[in-house]
Design an enzyme around this catalytic site. Structure first.
Site, short mmCIF file in Angstrom:
data_model
loop_
_atom_site.label_atom_id
_atom_site.label_comp_id
_atom_site.label_asym_id
_atom_site.label_seq_id
_atom_site.Cartn_x
_atom_site.Cartn_y
_atom_site.Cartn_z
CE LYS C 85 49.10 64.15 45.44
NZ LYS C 85 48.83 63.23 44.64
CB SER C 160 51.20 60.31 44.96
OG SER C 160 50.17 61.03 44.18
CB SER C 184 47.59 59.55 42.94
OG SER C 184 48.90 59.22 42.73
#
Ligand SMILES: [Mg+2]
Ligand SMILES: [Zn+2]
Lengths: 504, 98, 502
Positions: C85, C160, C184
């Site tokens: 990420k 997210s 997330s």
């Protein structure tokens, strides 16, 4: 900067108003590393060479507290007779400023590590004034900006600024007094004495060198006036970053006179920050913030609470050094000097040097004599503090020993000191190199005395006739022929002996 | 207490250093008003006698020894700088304090 | 490499891949190249990656192969590709957090998690797309465009960490890293039919993970299987002296638990508050089936009442914005990142305000303003202060619950993946996606999401959330592995095999 400011005379100001002060002192700790990261705190490094993701506020970086930072804060708290929090947190103080990498200062808010203390300070006349301490808390310093393109490096009118974050994150302890009331006309003196005493305490604790000239200790002076000691507090002004003891006194004095002028002409004081100007001792208003500051403090989520174990606190308490005022009183008694002389020694910054010289074997009178005489004069000329001179207490003690055993007289001793300060070596090396030795050979001395009497027959007669005071001239003549290397007392004895005169 | 005015949003944007355009302000003011209306429920517990939780774990006294760790080089430190000069971060004029 | 070869490699689990590399059946370079080829072939559609570090990945793979040839012992994930990420700093590789304000920023340091991955010889393929600063539940808030859900590219992959979840579901990587502030990791796992774990707060270092909400953020493993997640969990977890909130205790035995899945004799809680209005029928159906399955597998089901959970969402949307308003203050155009409007006449203050206006997206601005409001004097006690009290109450509800049960289960998110664009201008509707995941972030304990079937009405994946007490992360894996095995047996194959082939 000179801005015309209406002032009332100090006497008139005090006749109509009662001053209340609040002093906030920031002390930069002498830790090896910064408060929240492992970057070195050493002074003088090239720009931005002592920074890391943490103190640069890079995305993702996290703080970790310096153990010595906490320990120093507790020591300061204890020395100031504070309570030490059982549990406290860091908080974020949010405001934007380019010298602050995260745009919040990691500080403490409603949970300071130390609170509710006092510091007794001694005024010039010996009176003790108790300054109450509100709190001492931990925080971090900001970076340093260089303002380019304006007049003489001022922020005002600069085209841009250059930032060096080496100083960002250096541990600070902020010490805040409660409102100082009851000082009356002595308020400026109390302010100065408080900062001076606090500085001594910090130095004694060994947590910082507390050099105001290097910005390691800085003072904000809050001041307000009220009609009478019974009235409510007036509106205060906050004079920022006052960076010498003398300036602290001057800033307080100036603000008393300025407030008084405003108030007695029917005006009112604006609550604002002000800047102090060394050149003329005045203060001027800072930029008026269009919005009242709202720091939006909240507990720092990246740091866990600090809960100093009581055993640790007691250990630190037990290890505290003798406090400077207690020590000064003890030394004053041991040395048998007056309050006034002790004050001079203090002002010269010579206490520690004298103590060390005595520890190295000198008697206290001799130690004081050299440090407060020759060396103080020298330091003064060079604009340094005595303990910054290139001579050690052990060397001064050696000079004193040479005088005591008669190897040197005072005049020669001064030359030895001069040699040491000039880098010619140890006292013994200077004695050797310069050939400084009291002429103690009685034969050689006797010849010089005889020569002086023969060459100054008229004076010799006067002495024989009872004018013993005239002996100085003959002593002078002998000292001249021996190039000062004789013991003046012994010369005088010999002259009087030869002339058959005994001193009345 | 719920409810936020456009003026408040202007003030908050200033505090937060956001130069919001006028239509953006209107848009946000409406949305923020809705959100605040929804989250204001928490004040139901305002007078309950429970300690606030600032940290999810009950850790205390995490400290490090006062030992120097390597810093970044000045080149690394300045590597992301929008502008630099004399090995320092070059920033626009800072509004004067004097 | 033929398409068939590529497919045979990319469909392997991380554990299988590592075993084949260790045995010499495959080289790390082959594995890496297969995944890079898959990314090249599919990412135009999926847009899971913001940056593919082809050279870095191949270099790391070559190093693994060299190690093996030299007879050095390899770690359990050596040579296995991973999608990181874009919120963790990586030396020499751009880190944007999905924001314009950090476009092109190349960090001079590695996050602790990045360092651990490198030390474990995991091959980092690149950085994945995400909602800007991890604020969002759909990845639509990325400044670099949305990510598609491999099950239906017109739908969101969750957020997210939508990029990480989509990369797994698209077989672009067998492993990924996410971060979970309000869900997330778990919510994207749920809507993409993958596995995601939010470890106990403090279990994985946050050093070098760009902060959104410090007291809630937690990095964690994402994978296609429970065992793979456990293997990755073990690599990234553990004490870090650079993170003051890191737990100084051994990592729970997650791999062992994943290898010994079982729920026999366990007490499993079902919370009353995680049901009712807003839950999609197919989600409720699959959840109820999961509960029935747990019972079949020998678990005892216990009904729980956690009244404070009703306030969790409100507390979260005060605490997270408050902390973010402060955390994001450092993006001021002075030291790194975007700078706008510096024409030589404007002040630093103006340049900061112009840059933040241009560099932050709407959701970030909304939250900064909301947080600034919640912390400002006069509102602090009512909002931030109360939210922290709610946090205490939620923690207490969890404590009470965990006196009665070993784990709690719930749907991970109330609905399946919604269409891209559906909720973008309705923040409150968007926030509902995290209804079931938020309480765990507020309390700091651990939770997992794993697939429990497809919703009959839309054929999209549904996630089952398992919640365990703090530092009992191993329970997630023990239960998760048992449920996963039972479902695969029931379905005859892993759920992801039903996903379209792209
Ligand atoms: Mg301060
Ligand atoms: Zn540093």
């Amino acid at each position: 900067m000179t801005t015309f400011t209406e002032l009332l005379s100090y006497e008139d100001a005090l006749a109509s108003f009662d001053p209340v002060m609040g002093l906030e002192v920031h002390v930069e700790l002498g830790t090896r590393t910064k408060m929240f990261c492992g970057c070195s705190t050493e002074l003088g490094a090239e720009p931005n060479s002592q920074t890391c993701p943490v103190c640069l506020g890079l995305p993702g970086a996290l703080p970790v507290v310096n153990e010595i930072g906490i320990e120093s804060a507790i020591k300061i708290g204890l020395a100031l007779n504070c309570e030490i929090a059982e549990w406290c947190r860091f908080a974020r103080k949010n405001y934007f400023y380019p010298d602050m990498p995260k745009n919040f200062q990691t500080s403490q808010y409603d949970e300071p590590i130390a609170f509710n203390g006092f510091l007794d300070v001694q005024l010039e006349d010996g009176e003790i004034f108790r300054v109450e301490i509100e709190r001492a808390h931990m925080e971090e310093d900001t970076g340093k900006s260089l303002h380019v393109g304006g007049a003489t490096g001022r922020i005002h009118g600069a085209s841009h600024s250059l930032l060096d974050y080496n100083r960002a994150g250096i541990p600070l302890i902020e010490i805040v007094t409660k409102p100082i009331e009851g000082a009356g006309e002595r308020a400026p003196e109390v302010a100065k004495a408080y900062v001076a005493e606090l500085r001594e305490v910090i130095k004694a604790l060994g947590v910082s060198e507390a050099r105001m000239d290097k910005g390691q200790m800085r003072c904000d002076v809050n001041l307000s006036l009220r009609p009478t000691p019974e009235s409510e507090f007036g509106t205060r002004s906050e004079t920022k970053n006052v960076n010498s003891l003398r300036s602290v006194e001057r800033a307080a004095r100036f603000e008393i006179q300025r407030h008084a002028a405003v108030l007695s002409s029917g005006g009112s004081i604006v609550q604002e920050t002000r800047h102090f100007h060394e050149e003329d001792g005045s203060t001027t208003a800072g930029r008026i913030k269009d919005n009242a500051e709202d720091y939006r403090y909240f507990p720092e989520p990246d740091l866990v609470p600090v809960a100093p174990a009581r055993t640790w606190v007691e250990e630190l308490r037990a290890g505290l050094p003798e406090m400077p005022r207690v020590r000064r009183n003890r030394l004053r008694e041991e040395w048998g000097v007056s309050e006034h002389d002790m004050q001079s020694i203090l002002n010269a910054g010579a206490v520690d040097s004298i103590v060390a010289t005595i520890e190295a074997g000198a008697d206290s009178a001799a130690a004081r004599k050299w440090w407060m005489g020759e060396l103080a004069r020298n330091a003064n000329e060079q604009g340094v503090v005595v303990d910054e001179l290139p001579i050690t207490p052990a060397q001064v003690a050696r000079v004193a020993a040479l005088v005591a055993d008669g190897s040197l007289n005072d005049k020669l001793a001064r030359q030895v000191i001069e040699g040491v300060l000039a880098g010619e070596g140890t006292p013994d090396e200077v004695v050797d190199k310069r050939g400084l030795k009291v002429v103690s050979d009685e034969g050689a001395l006797g010849a010089a005395v005889d020569e002086a009497i023969a060459g100054n027959a008229a004076i010799a007669d006067k002495i024989r006739g009872g004018k013993v005071a005239a002996v100085g001239a003959l002593v002078g003549a002998v000292m001249k022929t021996t190039r000062g290397q004789a013991d003046a007392a012994r010369v005088k004895e010999l002259i009087l002996e030869r002339l058959g005169v005994t001193e009345g | 207490m719920p409810g936020i005015t456009r003026e408040e949003v202007v003030h908050l944007a200033r505090l937060a250093r956001l130069e919001l355009a006028s239509d953006e302000l209107d848009h946000f003011a409406g949305q923020l008003d809705d959100i605040i209306g929804a989250v204001a429920r928490v004040s139901e517990v305002a007078d309950q006698d429970v300690p606030p939780t600032s940290h999810p774990l009950p850790l205390t006294n995490v400290m490090r020894a006062d030992e120097v760790r390597p810093s970044l080089t000045p080149e690394q430190a300045l590597s992301g700088a929008p502008a630099q000069e004399q090995q320092r971060f070059k920033v626009p004029q800072i509004l004067g304090e004097d | 490499m033929t398409t068939e070869n590529i497919l045979s490699i990319i469909k392997l689990t991380a554990a299988e891949t590592a075993a084949k590399i260790a045995s010499g059946e495959l080289t790390a370079v082959e594995v890496t190249e297969a995944h890079l080829a898959r990314i090249e072939a599919t990412d135009e559609k999926v847009h899971a990656f913001l940056h593919v570090d082809r050279e870095g990945a191949l270099a790391q793979a070559r190093a693994v192969d060299a190690k093996r040839e030299a007879g050095e012992e390899l770690g359990p994930l050596a040579g296995v590709p991973l999608a990181l990420k874009d919120i963790f700093t990586t030396i020499g590789v751009p880190t944007t957090v999905g924001s314009k304000i950090l476009e092109g920023w190349i960090p001079p340091y590695d996050a602790t998690l990045t360092r651990k991955l490198k030390e474990a010889d995991v091959v980092i393929l690149g950085k994945t797309n995400m909602d800007e600063f991890a604020m969002g539940s759909s990845t639509e808030n990325s400044a670099y465009g949305p990510t598609g859900n491999p099950w239906d590219l017109t739908r969101i992959p969750g957020g997210s960490g939508g990029g990480s979840a989509a990369a797994l579901a698209a077989f672009q990587a067998p492993l990924a890293i996410g971060t979970d502030t309000g869900g997330s990791i778990r919510q994207p796992a749920a809507v993409t039919g993958t596995v995601g774990v939010k470890p106990t707060y403090g279990g994985v270092s946050r050093y070098g993970m760009v902060a959104f909400s410090s007291s809630l953020d937690q990095g964690g493993p994402c994978a296609r299987t429970v065992l793979d997640a456990a293997l990755l969990h073990e690599v990234i977890a553990g004490h870090d002296p650079l993170d003051s909130t890191s737990i100084d205790a051994p990592v729970p035995p997650v791999v062992e638990a994943a290898r010994n899945g079982s729920v026999a004799g366990m007490r499993v809680g079902v919370v009353k508050q995680f049901s009712g209005e807003g839950y999609q029928a197919g989600v409720v159906q699959r959840f109820n089936e999961s509960v029935a399955l747990l019972k079949e597998l020998g678990a005892e089901i216990v009904e729980l009442d956690c009244p404070s959970f009703d306030l969790a969402m409100a507390a979260y949307y005060l605490i997270a914005p408050s902390e973010c308003s402060s955390n994001l203050a450092r993006f001021d155009a002075m030291r790194y990142g975007l700078r706008v409007g510096d024409d030589g006449t404007k002040s630093a203050e103006d340049v900061t305000a112009l840059t933040r206006e241009a560099g932050f997206g709407d959701e970030v601005k909304r939250r900064i303003i909301l947080g600034t409001y919640a912390l400002s004097s006069g509102y602090y006690d009512a909002y931030y202060g109360s939210a922290q009290k709610v946090r205490t109450l939620i923690t207490k509800d969890f404590e009470k619950s965990f006196e009665q049960v070993d784990v709690i289960v719930s749907p991970t998110t109330p609905t399946t993946a919604f269409p891209i664009g559906e909720r973008t201008d309705d923040p409150l509707a968007m926030y509902l996606a995290d209804l079931c995941t938020i309480p765990t972030n507020l309390a700091g304990n651990s939770a997992m999401s794993l697939p429990c079937g497809l919703a009959p009405e839309d054929g999209l994946p549904v996630g089952l959330q398992i919640i365990a007490p703090a530092m009992k992360d191993d329970r997630l894996y023990k239960v998760g592995a048992a449920v996963e095995a039972a479902f695969i047996e029931r379905w005859g194959h892993p759920l992801l095999e039903e996903a379209p082939s792209l």
